[in-house]
Scaffold this motif. Structure first.
Motif, PDB file in Angstrom:
ATOM      1  N   PHE A  72      -4.226   0.921  15.832  1.00 14.69           N
ATOM      2  CA  PHE A  72      -3.679   1.810  14.813  1.00 14.69           C
ATOM      3  C   PHE A  72      -2.663   1.095  13.922  1.00 14.69           C
ATOM      4  O   PHE A  72      -2.698   1.232  12.692  1.00 14.69           O
ATOM      5  N   GLY A  73      -1.757   0.353  14.502  1.00 19.41           N
ATOM      6  CA  GLY A  73      -0.730  -0.352  13.728  1.00 19.41           C
ATOM      7  C   GLY A  73      -1.317  -1.304  12.703  1.00 19.41           C
ATOM      8  O   GLY A  73      -0.790  -1.443  11.598  1.00 19.41           O
ATOM      9  N   GLU A  74      -2.407  -1.948  13.047  1.00 20.44           N
ATOM     10  CA  GLU A  74      -3.060  -2.860  12.106  1.00 20.44           C
ATOM     11  C   GLU A  74      -3.736  -2.080  10.975  1.00 20.44           C
ATOM     12  O   GLU A  74      -3.760  -2.530   9.827  1.00 20.44           O
ATOM     13  N   GLU A  75      -4.287  -0.924  11.288  1.00 24.40           N
ATOM     14  CA  GLU A  75      -4.887  -0.066  10.263  1.00 24.40           C
ATOM     15  C   GLU A  75      -3.837   0.319   9.224  1.00 24.40           C
ATOM     16  O   GLU A  75      -4.067   0.236   8.021  1.00 24.40           O
ATOM     17  N   VAL A  76      -2.670   0.734   9.697  1.00 26.94           N
ATOM     18  CA  VAL A  76      -1.585   1.122   8.797  1.00 26.94           C
ATOM     19  C   VAL A  76      -1.128  -0.088   7.978  1.00 26.94           C
ATOM     20  O   VAL A  76      -0.934   0.014   6.763  1.00 26.94           O
ATOM     21  N   ALA A  77      -0.985  -1.237   8.617  1.00 29.46           N
ATOM     22  CA  ALA A  77      -0.557  -2.452   7.904  1.00 29.46           C
ATOM     23  C   ALA A  77      -1.558  -2.818   6.806  1.00 29.46           C
ATOM     24  O   ALA A  77      -1.152  -3.207   5.699  1.00 29.46           O
ATOM     25  N   ASP A  78      -2.845  -2.680   7.083  1.00 27.33           N
ATOM     26  CA  ASP A  78      -3.866  -2.974   6.073  1.00 27.33           C
ATOM     27  C   ASP A  78      -3.757  -2.023   4.885  1.00 27.33           C
ATOM     28  O   ASP A  78      -3.882  -2.441   3.727  1.00 27.33           O
ATOM     29  N   ARG A  79      -3.540  -0.753   5.159  1.00 24.44           N
ATOM     30  CA  ARG A  79      -3.410   0.220   4.062  1.00 24.44           C
ATOM     31  C   ARG A  79      -2.158  -0.067   3.242  1.00 24.44           C
ATOM     32  O   ARG A  79      -2.175   0.008   2.010  1.00 24.44           O
ATOM     33  N   ARG A  80      -1.051  -0.395   3.913  1.00 28.03           N
ATOM     34  CA  ARG A  80       0.193  -0.737   3.230  1.00 28.03           C
ATOM     35  C   ARG A  80      -0.030  -1.943   2.315  1.00 28.03           C
ATOM     36  O   ARG A  80       0.362  -1.935   1.147  1.00 28.03           O
ATOM     37  N   THR A  81      -0.671  -2.971   2.836  1.00 28.15           N
ATOM     38  CA  THR A  81      -0.952  -4.177   2.052  1.00 28.15           C
ATOM     39  C   THR A  81      -1.797  -3.856   0.832  1.00 28.15           C
ATOM     40  O   THR A  81      -1.532  -4.347  -0.275  1.00 28.15           O
ATOM     41  N   THR A  82      -2.811  -3.017   1.007  1.00 27.93           N
ATOM     42  CA  THR A  82      -3.670  -2.631  -0.114  1.00 27.93           C
ATOM     43  C   THR A  82      -2.862  -1.938  -1.207  1.00 27.93           C
ATOM     44  O   THR A  82      -3.007  -2.260  -2.388  1.00 27.93           O
ATOM     45  N   TYR A  83      -2.001  -0.989  -0.814  1.00 30.23           N
ATOM     46  CA  TYR A  83      -1.180  -0.302  -1.810  1.00 30.23           C
ATOM     47  C   TYR A  83      -0.285  -1.286  -2.560  1.00 30.23           C
ATOM     48  O   TYR A  83      -0.160  -1.212  -3.787  1.00 30.23           O
ATOM     49  N   LEU A  84       0.336  -2.191  -1.845  1.00 26.55           N
ATOM     50  CA  LEU A  84       1.218  -3.170  -2.492  1.00 26.55           C
ATOM     51  C   LEU A  84       0.427  -4.074  -3.437  1.00 26.55           C
ATOM     52  O   LEU A  84       0.880  -4.374  -4.546  1.00 26.55           O
ATOM     53  N   GLN A  85      -0.761  -4.491  -3.038  1.00 27.81           N
ATOM     54  CA  GLN A  85      -1.601  -5.317  -3.903  1.00 27.81           C
ATOM     55  C   GLN A  85      -2.042  -4.561  -5.149  1.00 27.81           C
ATOM     56  O   GLN A  85      -2.237  -5.163  -6.209  1.00 27.81           O
ATOM     57  N   GLU A  86      -2.212  -3.252  -5.036  1.00 25.47           N
ATOM     58  CA  GLU A  86      -2.588  -2.429  -6.192  1.00 25.47           C
ATOM     59  C   GLU A  86      -1.409  -2.170  -7.121  1.00 25.47           C
ATOM     60  O   GLU A  86      -1.589  -1.625  -8.207  1.00 25.47           O
TER      61      GLU A  86
END
Length: 166
Positions: A72-86
């Motif tokens: 779960f923690g990695e899923e959240v980290a991936d979503r966070r990274t995507t938002y920051l990249q956008e």
């Protein structure tokens, strides 16, 4: 059997869904959330993963997925990274072992993403995105949306009370 009873209970009209809030129950992944008044169904995923609702320019996407990237923690980290990249400026970022909330702005848009862990290596999310011009109308819905997103009975992966919505 417990999951079925919860889903049946959530599908019945009652006080929990008063004042125009409507239940959405996802039987495939075993979670529920309340849909705010005025939001209408725009699209339903063919595979039963979730739905998208709209109210004017506001969009509410609700879905679940299997955790493909790891825990779960990695899923959240991936979503966070995507938002920051956008280019999103994340002004609110809270995470526990069973839930996370991310909120921010991009130009004149506001985003609130809530994600909870489900059983069977899955997670459920809602993303509410709306223009700054609708903030007074839409942001009051966030707290109730956060509280209403929950796993089916018997799934205790999403532990702990939600903090106040930002």
């Amino acid at each position: 059997m417990q999951r079925f009873l919860l889903l049946l209970f959530l599908a019945l009209p009652g006080a929990a869904f008063a004042q125009g809030w409507e239940p959405y129950v996802n039987a495939r992944f075993g979670f529920a959330v309340e849909i705010p008044p005025g939001f209408t169904l725009v699209q339903e995923a063919d595979n039963g993963d979730g739905r998208t609702y709209a109210k004017g320019e506001a969009r509410l996407s609700i879905w679940a997925n299997h955790l493909a990237t790891g825990p779960f923690g990695e899923e959240v980290a991936d979503r966070r990274t995507t938002y920051l990249q956008e280019g999103w400026d994340l002004s609110y970022d809270r995470q526990t072992t069973g839930w996370a909330s991310l909120s921010g702005t991009l130009v004149d848009s506001i985003l609130y993403h809530r994600i909870i862990a489900l059983c069977d290596d899955a997670a459920a999310s809602f993303v509410l995105e709306y223009p700054q011009s609708m903030k007074a109308e839409i942001s009051p819905f966030v707290g109730r949306l956060v509280k209403s997103l929950r796993p089916a009975e018997g799934c205790t992966s999403a532990q702990g009370a939600a903090p106040a919505a930002q």
